[in-house]
Motif scaffolding. Sequence first.
Motif, PDB file in Angstrom:
ATOM      1  N   GLY A 104       5.460   3.612   5.820  1.00 43.54           N
ATOM      2  CA  GLY A 104       4.171   4.761   4.950  1.00 43.54           C
ATOM      3  C   GLY A 104       4.619   5.988   5.183  1.00 43.54           C
ATOM      4  N   ARG A 105       4.728   6.541   6.429  1.00 44.06           N
ATOM      5  CA  ARG A 105       4.637   7.908   6.763  1.00 44.06           C
ATOM      6  C   ARG A 105       6.099   8.582   6.211  1.00 44.06           C
ATOM      7  NH1 ARG A 105       4.749   7.522  12.039  1.00 44.06           N
ATOM      8  NH2 ARG A 105       2.611   7.222  12.032  1.00 44.06           N
ATOM      9  N   ALA A 106       6.937   7.673   6.528  1.00 42.91           N
ATOM     10  CA  ALA A 106       8.375   8.212   6.134  1.00 42.91           C
ATOM     11  C   ALA A 106       8.467   8.059   4.500  1.00 42.91           C
ATOM     12  CB  ALA A 106       9.536   7.358   6.420  1.00 42.91           C
ATOM     13  N   VAL A 107       8.084   7.163   3.690  1.00 49.67           N
ATOM     14  CA  VAL A 107       8.187   7.540   2.267  1.00 49.67           C
ATOM     15  C   VAL A 107       7.165   8.705   1.933  1.00 49.67           C
ATOM     16  CG1 VAL A 107       7.363   6.176   0.180  1.00 49.67           C
ATOM     17  CG2 VAL A 107       8.378   4.738   1.974  1.00 49.67           C
ATOM     18  N   GLY A 142      16.212  17.638   2.634  1.00 49.36           N
ATOM     19  CA  GLY A 142      16.919  17.821   1.296  1.00 49.36           C
ATOM     20  C   GLY A 142      17.878  16.966   1.120  1.00 49.36           C
ATOM     21  N   ARG A 143      18.214  16.014   1.896  1.00 39.70           N
ATOM     22  CA  ARG A 143      19.162  14.974   1.554  1.00 39.70           C
ATOM     23  C   ARG A 143      18.771  14.014   0.550  1.00 39.70           C
ATOM     24  NH1 ARG A 143      20.764  10.064   4.224  1.00 39.70           N
ATOM     25  NH2 ARG A 143      19.284  10.523   5.948  1.00 39.70           N
ATOM     26  N   VAL A 144      19.458  13.799  -0.451  1.00 40.09           N
ATOM     27  CA  VAL A 144      19.252  12.869  -1.552  1.00 40.09           C
ATOM     28  C   VAL A 144      19.416  11.367  -1.012  1.00 40.09           C
ATOM     29  CG1 VAL A 144      19.719  11.815  -3.824  1.00 40.09           C
ATOM     30  CG2 VAL A 144      19.698  14.544  -3.344  1.00 40.09           C
ATOM     31  N   LEU A 145      18.584  10.581  -1.276  1.00 40.14           N
ATOM     32  CA  LEU A 145      18.940   9.026  -0.853  1.00 40.14           C
ATOM     33  C   LEU A 145      19.523   8.392  -2.279  1.00 40.14           C
ATOM     34  CD1 LEU A 145      15.315   8.393   1.139  1.00 40.14           C
ATOM     35  CD2 LEU A 145      17.918   9.158   1.984  1.00 40.14           C
ATOM     36  N   GLU A 146      20.590   8.211  -2.170  1.00 38.46           N
ATOM     37  CA  GLU A 146      21.239   7.534  -3.432  1.00 38.46           C
ATOM     38  C   GLU A 146      21.623   6.094  -3.360  1.00 38.46           C
ATOM     39  OE1 GLU A 146      24.920   9.888  -3.637  1.00 38.46           O
ATOM     40  OE2 GLU A 146      23.877  11.666  -4.654  1.00 38.46           O
ATOM     41  N   THR A 147      21.830   5.526  -2.129  1.00 40.83           N
ATOM     42  CA  THR A 147      22.238   4.330  -2.027  1.00 40.83           C
ATOM     43  C   THR A 147      21.022   3.553  -1.152  1.00 40.83           C
ATOM     44  OG1 THR A 147      23.353   4.497   0.118  1.00 40.83           O
ATOM     45  CG2 THR A 147      24.261   4.760  -2.056  1.00 40.83           C
ATOM     46  N   ASP A 148      21.054   2.064  -1.064  1.00 43.12           N
ATOM     47  CA  ASP A 148      20.345   1.113  -0.181  1.00 43.12           C
ATOM     48  C   ASP A 148      20.651   1.764   1.359  1.00 43.12           C
ATOM     49  OD1 ASP A 148      19.482  -0.070  -2.421  1.00 43.12           O
ATOM     50  OD2 ASP A 148      20.313  -1.881  -1.859  1.00 43.12           O
ATOM     51  N   ALA A 149      21.902   1.927   1.780  1.00 44.24           N
ATOM     52  CA  ALA A 149      22.110   2.499   3.097  1.00 44.24           C
ATOM     53  C   ALA A 149      21.453   3.632   3.540  1.00 44.24           C
ATOM     54  CB  ALA A 149      23.712   2.585   3.131  1.00 44.24           C
ATOM     55  N   ASP A 150      21.366   4.643   2.351  1.00 46.66           N
ATOM     56  CA  ASP A 150      20.670   5.764   2.748  1.00 46.66           C
ATOM     57  C   ASP A 150      19.327   5.780   2.985  1.00 46.66           C
ATOM     58  OD1 ASP A 150      23.062   7.363   2.045  1.00 46.66           O
ATOM     59  OD2 ASP A 150      22.347   7.550  -0.077  1.00 46.66           O
ATOM     60  N   LEU A 151      18.626   4.726   2.076  1.00 42.59           N
ATOM     61  CA  LEU A 151      17.126   4.509   2.497  1.00 42.59           C
ATOM     62  C   LEU A 151      17.048   4.113   3.815  1.00 42.59           C
ATOM     63  CD1 LEU A 151      14.181   4.655   1.619  1.00 42.59           C
ATOM     64  CD2 LEU A 151      14.613   2.537   0.487  1.00 42.59           C
ATOM     65  N   ALA A 152      17.902   2.942   4.278  1.00 45.98           N
ATOM     66  CA  ALA A 152      17.781   2.295   5.409  1.00 45.98           C
ATOM     67  C   ALA A 152      17.976   2.983   6.739  1.00 45.98           C
ATOM     68  CB  ALA A 152      18.742   1.105   5.510  1.00 45.98           C
ATOM     69  N   GLU A 153      18.908   4.205   6.364  1.00 44.74           N
ATOM     70  CA  GLU A 153      19.148   4.942   7.606  1.00 44.74           C
ATOM     71  C   GLU A 153      18.029   5.891   7.792  1.00 44.74           C
ATOM     72  OE1 GLU A 153      21.577   6.635  10.573  1.00 44.74           O
ATOM     73  OE2 GLU A 153      21.664   4.770   9.490  1.00 44.74           O
ATOM     74  N   TYR A 154      17.610   6.529   6.660  1.00 43.84           N
ATOM     75  CA  TYR A 154      16.443   7.238   6.679  1.00 43.84           C
ATOM     76  C   TYR A 154      15.146   6.502   7.315  1.00 43.84           C
ATOM     77  CZ  TYR A 154      12.129   9.843   5.182  1.00 43.84           C
ATOM     78  OH  TYR A 154      11.408  10.731   5.171  1.00 43.84           O
ATOM     79  N   PHE A 155      14.812   5.388   7.285  1.00 47.88           N
ATOM     80  CA  PHE A 155      13.765   4.614   7.809  1.00 47.88           C
ATOM     81  C   PHE A 155      14.041   4.450   9.292  1.00 47.88           C
ATOM     82  CE2 PHE A 155      12.434   1.891   3.940  1.00 47.88           C
ATOM     83  CZ  PHE A 155      11.411   3.000   3.415  1.00 47.88           C
ATOM     84  N   LEU A 156      15.237   4.350   9.659  1.00 45.85           N
ATOM     85  CA  LEU A 156      15.762   4.250  10.933  1.00 45.85           C
ATOM     86  C   LEU A 156      15.528   5.560  11.632  1.00 45.85           C
ATOM     87  CD1 LEU A 156      16.870   2.711  13.405  1.00 45.85           C
ATOM     88  CD2 LEU A 156      19.092   3.072  12.505  1.00 45.85           C
ATOM     89  N   GLU A 157      16.038   6.530  11.128  1.00 46.67           N
ATOM     90  CA  GLU A 157      15.998   7.942  11.880  1.00 46.67           C
ATOM     91  C   GLU A 157      14.577   8.443  11.944  1.00 46.67           C
ATOM     92  OE1 GLU A 157      18.414  10.092   9.295  1.00 46.67           O
ATOM     93  OE2 GLU A 157      20.449   9.574  10.141  1.00 46.67           O
ATOM     94  N   THR A 158      13.899   8.231  10.767  1.00 51.84           N
ATOM     95  CA  THR A 158      12.473   8.743  10.785  1.00 51.84           C
ATOM     96  C   THR A 158      11.538   8.042  11.477  1.00 51.84           C
ATOM     97  OG1 THR A 158      13.122   9.602   8.796  1.00 51.84           O
ATOM     98  CG2 THR A 158      10.522   9.774   9.068  1.00 51.84           C
ATOM     99  N   ALA A 159      11.454   6.608  11.414  1.00 52.46           N
ATOM    100  CA  ALA A 159      10.275   5.770  11.854  1.00 52.46           C
ATOM    101  C   ALA A 159      10.804   4.853  12.863  1.00 52.46           C
ATOM    102  CB  ALA A 159       9.799   4.980  10.551  1.00 52.46           C
ATOM    103  N   ALA A 219       0.862  -1.167   0.013  1.00 50.77           N
ATOM    104  CA  ALA A 219       0.098   0.078  -0.023  1.00 50.77           C
ATOM    105  C   ALA A 219       0.714   1.457   0.080  1.00 50.77           C
ATOM    106  CB  ALA A 219      -0.894   0.016   1.060  1.00 50.77           C
ATOM    107  N   VAL A 220       2.158   1.302   0.068  1.00 50.42           N
ATOM    108  CA  VAL A 220       3.085   2.307   0.102  1.00 50.42           C
ATOM    109  C   VAL A 220       3.559   2.711  -1.288  1.00 50.42           C
ATOM    110  CG1 VAL A 220       5.253   3.465   1.069  1.00 50.42           C
ATOM    111  CG2 VAL A 220       3.911   1.845   2.643  1.00 50.42           C
ATOM    112  N   ALA A 221       3.240   3.648  -1.707  1.00 50.88           N
ATOM    113  CA  ALA A 221       3.666   4.123  -3.035  1.00 50.88           C
ATOM    114  C   ALA A 221       5.160   3.918  -3.280  1.00 50.88           C
ATOM    115  CB  ALA A 221       3.207   5.499  -3.518  1.00 50.88           C
ATOM    116  N   GLY A 222       5.744   3.276  -4.325  1.00 50.61           N
ATOM    117  CA  GLY A 222       7.008   3.182  -4.574  1.00 50.61           C
ATOM    118  C   GLY A 222       7.692   2.062  -4.079  1.00 50.61           C
TER     119      GLY A 222
END
Length: 410
Positions: free
Chosen positions: A399-402, A347-364, A317-320
């Motif tokens: 879902g909220r983070a995305v 404004g940070r660009v998520l360029e790698t898998d690690a960037d996305l995983a870190e974003y999920f951890l920090e945000t959610a 159900a999460v877009a993307g």
Amino acid sequence: MTVTEAAPGLAGRMSRVKESPSSRVADRVREFQAAGRKVLPLTIGEPDFDTPGPVKEAAIAAIRAGETKYTSANGTPALQAAIRDRLLRKTGQAYGPGEISVGGGAKQLIFLAFLATLDEGDEVIVPAPHWVSYPDMVTVNGGSPVLAAAGAETGYKLTARALRESITDRTKWLVLNTPNNPTGAVYGEAELEALAGVLRAHPRISVLCDEIYDEINFGTRPVPSLVTVAPDLRERIFLANGVSKAYAMTGWRIGYGAGSPELCAAISTLQSQSSSCPSSVSQAAAAAALNGGREFIDETVAVYRERRDLLVSGLDAVAGLRPLTPEGGFYVWTDASALSGARTPEGRVLETDADLAEYFLETAGVVVITGDSYGCPGHFRASFALDSATLAEAVTGIGRAVSLLRQRKS
């Protein structure tokens, strides 16, 4: 420290081995928890159920009976018999005592199989996505892992064509993991027969069949084994399995393998010079598990199915995000490539898998393991070996983070 007291230098092989991605993630989780932050770890690689009561009682009985001494490197007669009975039920093949290996987990046996057989430069075909440890196990033992891409178009499963194209005159092994970690994909009989057709033309190639998740199966039929589909290849197949996943016995550290007498004897020799033998008490528990009924397995698989459906529907159900519904195991493999290049609210660009995983951890506060750890960037693995409430909270957080990323994506 003086020159004479200097610590010994590390062997060159250590430069070829990387720390397990799972261990790195676990360290990051502990950092967050130490800071007082809540973490939802979708990284769990072990059942969250307790070991069945009768299995624990068998271990207690073994202790009281004084079964606490060394055993054969290849296991006690009772465990050997239980393994052979289980293999006969599963594969239809009758294995003799000399064709069984017992070790401190399936992981140890896979490592020892490579140690016993690989010479410098030998190649091992590893379909990707793959369990994180296969390539490093091959490398540290002098071999060269050859990653064979198995993408979404084939259900993340190796095809006969891809296998054929990966074979060289240096190929020694093919690794076949079904149900697969991280994707949960299960090879059907026709797919196994197609691979067997290629292998028949290359008699020097052995097959390491990692079947550790075969009891966590959501299909209507048992997970097929290559040795059942192609019994003529039996002498070239090493089956690796154990009690860790099916019976919630990860800490008991008992795995078993079945293969040629020559390979099993070599593994026994290596174990006799390293760990001597697996725990005698754990062996008694494992024998009880393998000799027991299916009640525990059936009950836990039913729970896993509910959790699987919750996690898959939530991520879908999460877009993307494009999750794959697993046929076995307890992981959901998700294509997140559509989020590559997205920007965080800062404004940070998520360029790698690690960037996305870190974003999920920090945000959610949600922890996943990155796809590049499994040889397949643009994805992540999420475990559902934890309670439904935690899964639901984690899905909401993702879902909220995305949704925040989509607002700022350029």
